[in-house]
Design a protein around this motif. Structure first.
Motif, PDB file in Angstrom:
ATOM      1  N   ARG A 183       0.826  -1.215   0.000  1.00 57.60           N
ATOM      2  CA  ARG A 183       0.000   0.000   0.000  1.00 57.60           C
ATOM      3  C   ARG A 183       0.856   1.260   0.000  1.00 57.60           C
ATOM      4  O   ARG A 183       0.468   2.285  -0.538  1.00 57.60           O
ATOM      5  CB  ARG A 183      -0.929   0.000   1.222  1.00 57.60           C
ATOM      6  N   GLU A 188       0.394   4.757  -8.374  1.00 58.75           N
ATOM      7  CA  GLU A 188      -0.664   4.442  -9.332  1.00 58.75           C
ATOM      8  C   GLU A 188      -0.053   4.337 -10.726  1.00 58.75           C
ATOM      9  O   GLU A 188       0.696   5.220 -11.148  1.00 58.75           O
ATOM     10  CB  GLU A 188      -1.753   5.518  -9.317  1.00 58.75           C
ATOM     11  N   THR A 214      -5.525   1.398 -11.341  1.00 55.01           N
ATOM     12  CA  THR A 214      -6.650   2.051 -10.683  1.00 55.01           C
ATOM     13  C   THR A 214      -7.945   1.601 -11.355  1.00 55.01           C
ATOM     14  O   THR A 214      -7.934   0.771 -12.268  1.00 55.01           O
ATOM     15  CB  THR A 214      -6.527   3.577 -10.782  1.00 55.01           C
ATOM     16  N   ASN A 215      -9.062   2.186 -10.926  1.00 56.71           N
ATOM     17  CA  ASN A 215     -10.339   1.849 -11.546  1.00 56.71           C
ATOM     18  C   ASN A 215     -10.346   2.136 -13.043  1.00 56.71           C
ATOM     19  O   ASN A 215     -10.981   1.420 -13.825  1.00 56.71           O
ATOM     20  CB  ASN A 215     -11.473   2.632 -10.871  1.00 56.71           C
ATOM     21  N   ASN A 238      -5.151  -0.142  -5.124  1.00 50.13           N
ATOM     22  CA  ASN A 238      -5.639   1.137  -5.647  1.00 50.13           C
ATOM     23  C   ASN A 238      -7.076   1.060  -6.160  1.00 50.13           C
ATOM     24  O   ASN A 238      -7.647   2.079  -6.524  1.00 50.13           O
ATOM     25  CB  ASN A 238      -4.744   1.617  -6.800  1.00 50.13           C
ATOM     26  N   ASN A 240     -11.112   0.601  -6.104  1.00 50.74           N
ATOM     27  CA  ASN A 240     -12.293   0.814  -5.267  1.00 50.74           C
ATOM     28  C   ASN A 240     -13.469   0.158  -5.971  1.00 50.74           C
ATOM     29  O   ASN A 240     -14.013   0.687  -6.932  1.00 50.74           O
ATOM     30  CB  ASN A 240     -12.548   2.308  -5.072  1.00 50.74           C
ATOM     31  N   GLY A 242     -16.474  -0.797  -4.769  1.00 51.94           N
ATOM     32  CA  GLY A 242     -17.745  -0.755  -4.059  1.00 51.94           C
ATOM     33  C   GLY A 242     -18.915  -0.266  -4.894  1.00 51.94           C
ATOM     34  O   GLY A 242     -20.064  -0.430  -4.499  1.00 51.94           O
ATOM     35  N   TYR A 258     -10.982 -10.535  -5.408  1.00 54.49           N
ATOM     36  CA  TYR A 258     -10.951  -9.113  -5.086  1.00 54.49           C
ATOM     37  C   TYR A 258      -9.690  -8.745  -4.290  1.00 54.49           C
ATOM     38  O   TYR A 258      -9.004  -9.625  -3.734  1.00 54.49           O
ATOM     39  CB  TYR A 258     -12.213  -8.735  -4.325  1.00 54.49           C
TER      40      TYR A 258
END
Length: 319
Positions: A183, A188, A214-215, A238, A240, A242, A258
């Motif tokens: 982390r 990124e 990243t996303n 990195n 997310n 949700g 995940y």
């Protein structure tokens, strides 16, 4: 002292029978099954010397369709020249090599030797092979049109290598691109994800353990790899997932691992190595490659303490 029971006598008789087994009398398919469970070093250094029959079987090309030279322990404690062993294993395959797994010691020269003699390779696996360059792998990939699986774990190849793989390996179905998860420092990087998305539309299985995408990078993969069935995103911190991106993964991919999923079945060290001291020194968004120096590369192909000793010569190892 109590007399031996019938059970103990029976066990003793069974043990005696086992000791009297003549390994040369085993059915051929049983012997081949035993040998197939050994790696290349075990076969070349010991198994082939058990008896003349095993020696003969160990020289058959079908025994060398899959060459496994990974996880061999401490390289500095080995008395063998692993690169010479790998070359000999490839020679014995007589062009029938389908998969080869190498950990640590591969070089550009060795990779070129393998590919020159094995154009039908379907699975190439390289782990911590720091002595293979971007150019070396990119040029080699051009001669592997039948490749459908490639594992590049704990290596430091650029996005250009991934682009070359996508361009010259149209049958590619599986990619493992794994690195150490952490982390901190916060990094990124979507270069690898974009290279995959734009050049590997036929992928069915993708493992990106510890990747810094990243996303945005993940969305590009979902948009570009429509045939993807399995996606491993463990320790991709990195991400997310949700909201909308996570929903797309669940709807589009059959099997998703995940970022915080268990790592019990992961074959490498999954311990998270965070270093908070770097977080203030390096800005967000820098590439992993920016953190590497020349000192981070180790050349295992150089001469060793055993350069004057060739264990194969006493056995007339070379044909």
């Amino acid at each position: 002292m109590e007399p031996p029971t019938s059970n103990s006598v029976s066990r003793g008789e069974e043990a005696a029978e086992v000791e009297e087994i003549n390994w040369t009398e085993l059915p051929r398919d049983v012997t081949l099954m035993i040998l197939s469970n050994l790696n290349a070093v075990e076969i070349l250094s010991s198994a082939q010397y058990v008896c003349s029959l095993w020696r003969k079987l160990c020289r058959e090309p079908m025994m060398w369709r899959n060459v496994d030279m990974h996880n061999l322990g401490d390289l500095w404690d080995l008395e063998f020249d692993l690169e010479k062993m790998a070359r000999h294993a490839v020679d014995r395959s007589c062009g029938q090599l389908l998969s080869i797994f190498i950990e640590y010691f591969a070089t550009d020269n060795l990779l070129n030797y393998i590919i020159d003699r094995s154009s039908h390779i379907r699975h190439l696996r390289l782990v911590s092979c720091y002595s293979i360059s971007d150019d070396g792998l990119s040029e080699g990939i051009k001669r592997l049109p039948f490749l459908d699986e490639i594992d590049l774990c704990y290596c430091s190849f650029s996005k250009e290598v991934l682009e070359a793989i996508g361009q010259y390996c149209p049958r590619l179905k599986s990619l493992k691109l794994n690195c150490q998860g952490f982390r901190l420092p916060h990094i990124e990087c979507n270069e690898e994800a974009l290279a995959i998305a734009h050049n590997m539309p036929g992928l069915k299985s993708l493992q990106l353990f510890g990747n810094k995408l990243t996303n945005d990078g993940l969305l590009a993969i979902l948009d570009g790899c429509h045939h993807l069935e399995s996606l491993d995103l463990r320790q991709c911190f990195n991400l997310n997932l949700g909201g909308h991106v996570g929903k797309r993964c669940a709807e589009q991919i059959k099997i998703v691992r995940y970022p915080n999923d268990p790592t019990d079945d992961y074959e490498f060290d999954a311990e998270i190595h965070d270093d908070a001291s770097f977080d203030d020194e390096y800005p967000s968004g820098i590439s992993d490659l920016d953190l590497l120096s020349d000192d981070d590369y180790y050349d295992f192909s150089a001469g060793s303490d055993f350069s004057d000793y060739d264990p194969y010569e006493q056995y007339h190892f070379y044909d």
